[in-house]
Design a protein around this motif. Structure first.
Motif, PDB file in Angstrom:
ATOM      1  N   ALA A 169       0.834  -1.004  -0.010  1.00 37.37           N
ATOM      2  CA  ALA A 169       0.019  -0.254  -0.210  1.00 37.37           C
ATOM      3  C   ALA A 169       0.803   1.064  -0.099  1.00 37.37           C
ATOM      4  CB  ALA A 169      -0.964  -0.057   1.490  1.00 37.37           C
ATOM      5  N   ALA A 170       2.024   1.054   0.776  1.00 34.87           N
ATOM      6  CA  ALA A 170       2.404   2.501   0.825  1.00 34.87           C
ATOM      7  C   ALA A 170       3.500   2.762   0.163  1.00 34.87           C
ATOM      8  CB  ALA A 170       3.805   2.500   2.332  1.00 34.87           C
ATOM      9  N   ALA A 171       4.206   1.444  -0.769  1.00 31.03           N
ATOM     10  CA  ALA A 171       5.169   1.955  -1.829  1.00 31.03           C
ATOM     11  C   ALA A 171       4.431   1.642  -3.100  1.00 31.03           C
ATOM     12  CB  ALA A 171       5.524   0.621  -2.424  1.00 31.03           C
ATOM     13  N   LEU A 172       2.559   1.788  -2.752  1.00 30.87           N
ATOM     14  CA  LEU A 172       1.718   2.099  -4.724  1.00 30.87           C
ATOM     15  C   LEU A 172       1.386   3.441  -4.166  1.00 30.87           C
ATOM     16  CD1 LEU A 172      -0.051  -1.104  -5.209  1.00 30.87           C
ATOM     17  CD2 LEU A 172       1.872  -0.473  -6.764  1.00 30.87           C
ATOM     18  N   ALA A 173       1.488   3.971  -3.357  1.00 27.53           N
ATOM     19  CA  ALA A 173       0.985   5.230  -3.190  1.00 27.53           C
ATOM     20  C   ALA A 173       2.525   6.126  -3.192  1.00 27.53           C
ATOM     21  CB  ALA A 173       0.253   5.850  -1.749  1.00 27.53           C
ATOM     22  N   LEU A 174       3.706   5.479  -3.268  1.00 25.50           N
ATOM     23  CA  LEU A 174       4.815   6.360  -3.173  1.00 25.50           C
ATOM     24  C   LEU A 174       5.150   6.225  -4.985  1.00 25.50           C
ATOM     25  CD1 LEU A 174       7.669   7.659  -2.397  1.00 25.50           C
ATOM     26  CD2 LEU A 174       8.352   5.426  -2.076  1.00 25.50           C
TER      27      LEU A 174
END
Lengths: 240, 293
Positions: A201-206
């Motif tokens: 989730a965090a990586a896709l947001a970045l």
């Protein structure tokens, strides 16, 4: 949006540990100025992919960095081309001081003034580095060591930075701080980022683009908002 | 009191030789995890070179630096050509290789220069130096001054220069160092060069005392090993302090404990190795590794 010029192109990339092949011929593109996420479960080959790119693990196939073939280059030469690697476990030089870690990051820079300027710039991102510069790096907390590892990688003025699970074992608030800094580095300094993460989730947001690895193969790839927006994909591949 | 002061200074002189050789051992051990058993023989061999130069009429002020430069370059070449193929082999393989080098250098020196003991010219004056009413041997004071100056220079090199820092990083964290662009193999070779240069200097300093023969460094290597273990095989500072302590300790025991005297000094050195390894394997200055996971 970043211009669509490939900085890194891996084709049919294989990697092996002794007799065991861990990467079965993957294709990977990282555009200049972009952030690319490499997702997948434990053991899917994220770390191996990054290690294969730097030459830390035996590999075959083709890796073009800025149109130049890097297969056959030793890890130290890959670093000299401008690829920084923040390895799994952060690679902290733990008995050396914080400053010595950063100085080692600038090892490939020959100009002491440039090293100094890099240091000043990074202290702006991580002000605590200046206060703790004489401390042994091994005494820092996990989050600080991760930030130090990123700062150290940035010291060499890399064009591409490979990050291996920077969120591992860190509190969510620290993770969001680190990701915020990565975004800034990418936007303001134009550093291209390839980030391996379990925290999808965090990586896709970045990230702009994402690849999902499954047992050494690319199972899925595409723009990260497409992947994040597809509930089917999220449930079956990304586990959230 | 005068006698005691003289014994201490004389102990510091031999101790600084042990310290230099111990530092040479620690430099290699830190980067390769093994003791270079050929370290003493390499020093002996280069001391013969200096003797040869001075026989040809070369002044000592030129012969000594030249010898040290040859020791440095020769050891870098030795590492690149002979040691490199086994760099990543098991420690035992590397140890056997260094034992092979020990025998090779010893045999080679005997073959070239013979086994007859030779006098070696001292760079220091023979007249004693007087401090108040106490007279010290100029040779002892000279050995101490030269050794400590060289050890100090090495310490500054490791702490203050970029290459020194890279050598430390490469020795302790080879894989991380590679990702930062450090040519770890060359750092290793530089380490061999520096160790050999320090060793060559101790050979030159001690040869006028023990006289020149192919076996001159063998006892000294045992003392150096004891010093390194005493100070902590991981710690350069420990090696130096261990060397000085050992030199002074053995000298005082030799002078004031007739039961042990000078005959059992080597036995004492072995006893120190055993006791330290049993009760404090990290040595006096050995640090527990800092680690956070």
């Amino acid at each position: 949006m970043p211009p669509n010029v490939a900085l890194l192109e891996a084709r049919a990339l294989h990697a092996r540990y002794g007799e065991i092949e861990a990467l079965h011929g993957i294709n990977l593109d990282v555009a200049q100025g972009s952030i690319v996420a490499l997702l997948g479960a434990n053991g899917s080959g994220k770390t191996t992919t990054l290690r294969a790119l730097t030459g830390a693990t035996r590999r075959s196939g083709s890796i073009l960095f800025d149109k130049r073939e890097v297969i056959g280059h030793a890890p130290e030469d890959v670093a000299r081309l401008g690829i920084a690697h923040v390895p799994e476990g952060r690679g902290t030089l733990s008995t050396l001081s914080v400053w010595e870690n950063l100085a080692m990051g600038a090892y490939t820079l020959t100009d002491a003034r440039r090293t100094r300027a890099r240091y000043e710039k990074l202290v702006a991102y991580f002000p605590w580095l200046a206060e703790r510069r004489e401390q042994p790096a091994g005494l820092l907390s996990g989050g600080e060591q991760q930030m130090l590892a990123i700062a150290r990688a940035l010291m060499m003025e890399p064009r591409l930075i490979l990050l291996d699970e920077p969120s591992l074992g860190l509190a969510p608030i620290i993770v969001s701080r680190i990701f915020e800094i990565l975004r800034t580095i990418n936007r303001d300094d134009g550093v291209t980022i390839l980030i391996a993460e379990q925290n999808a989730a965090a990586a896709l947001a970045l990230a702009d683009q994402a690849y999902v690895l499954e047992t050494g193969r690319i199972a899925l790839s595409g723009p990260s908002h497409d992947l994040a927006g597809n509930e089917q994909i999220r449930k079956s591949y990304l586990g959230y | 009191m005068h006698d005691l002061a003289q014994q201490i200074v004389s102990g510091l002189a031999t101790g600084s030789i042990f310290a230099s050789m111990a530092l040479a051992l620690v430099l290699i051990h830190r980067s390769m995890g093994v003791i270079n058993f050929a370290q003493g023989e390499m020093a002996m061999f280069t001391t013969y070179l200096a003797w040869q130069f001075s026989q040809q009429g070369m002044p000592l002020w030129l012969a000594f630096p030249l010898t040290i430069a040859i020791a440095f370059a020769g050891a870098v070449a030795l590492e690149r050509i002979v040691v490199r193929p086994v760099e990543r082999a098991a420690p035992l393989t590397i140890v056997i290789l260094t034992l092979g080098l020990l025998i090779a250098f010893n045999g080679l020196a005997g073959w070239i220069w013979g086994y007859v003991i030779k006098a070696f010219p001292s760079p220091f004056p023979t007249t004693p130096l007087h401090f108040g009413s106490v007279a010290f041997s100029s040779q002892d004071l000279g050995i101490i001054a030269v050794s400590l100056a060289s050890l100090g220079a090495i310490s500054v090199f490791f702490k203050k220069t970029k290459v020194g820092l890279a050598m430390r990083a490469a020795a302790l964290y080879p894989e991380s160092s590679r990702t930062l662009g450090v040519r770890v193999g060359w750092m290793l070779a530089l380490g061999w060069g520096m160790a050999a240069a320090v060793g060559a200097l101790s050979g030159l300093m001690i040869a006028p005392v023990v006289l020149l023969d192919p076996n001159m460094m063998q006892g000294i290597l045992v003392y150096a090993f004891a010093a390194a273990v005493l100070g902590g095989i991981e710690s350069p500072l420990g090696a130096v302090v261990g060397g000085l302590m050992l030199g002074v300790g053995l000298n005082l025991i030799g002078a004031y404990v007739p039961f042990i005297g000078t005959d059992l000094q080597l036995t004492m050195a072995f006893a120190i190795i055993v006791v330290i390894l049993l009760f404090r394997p990290a040595g006096l200055f050995g640090r527990r590794r800092l680690l956070r996971v």
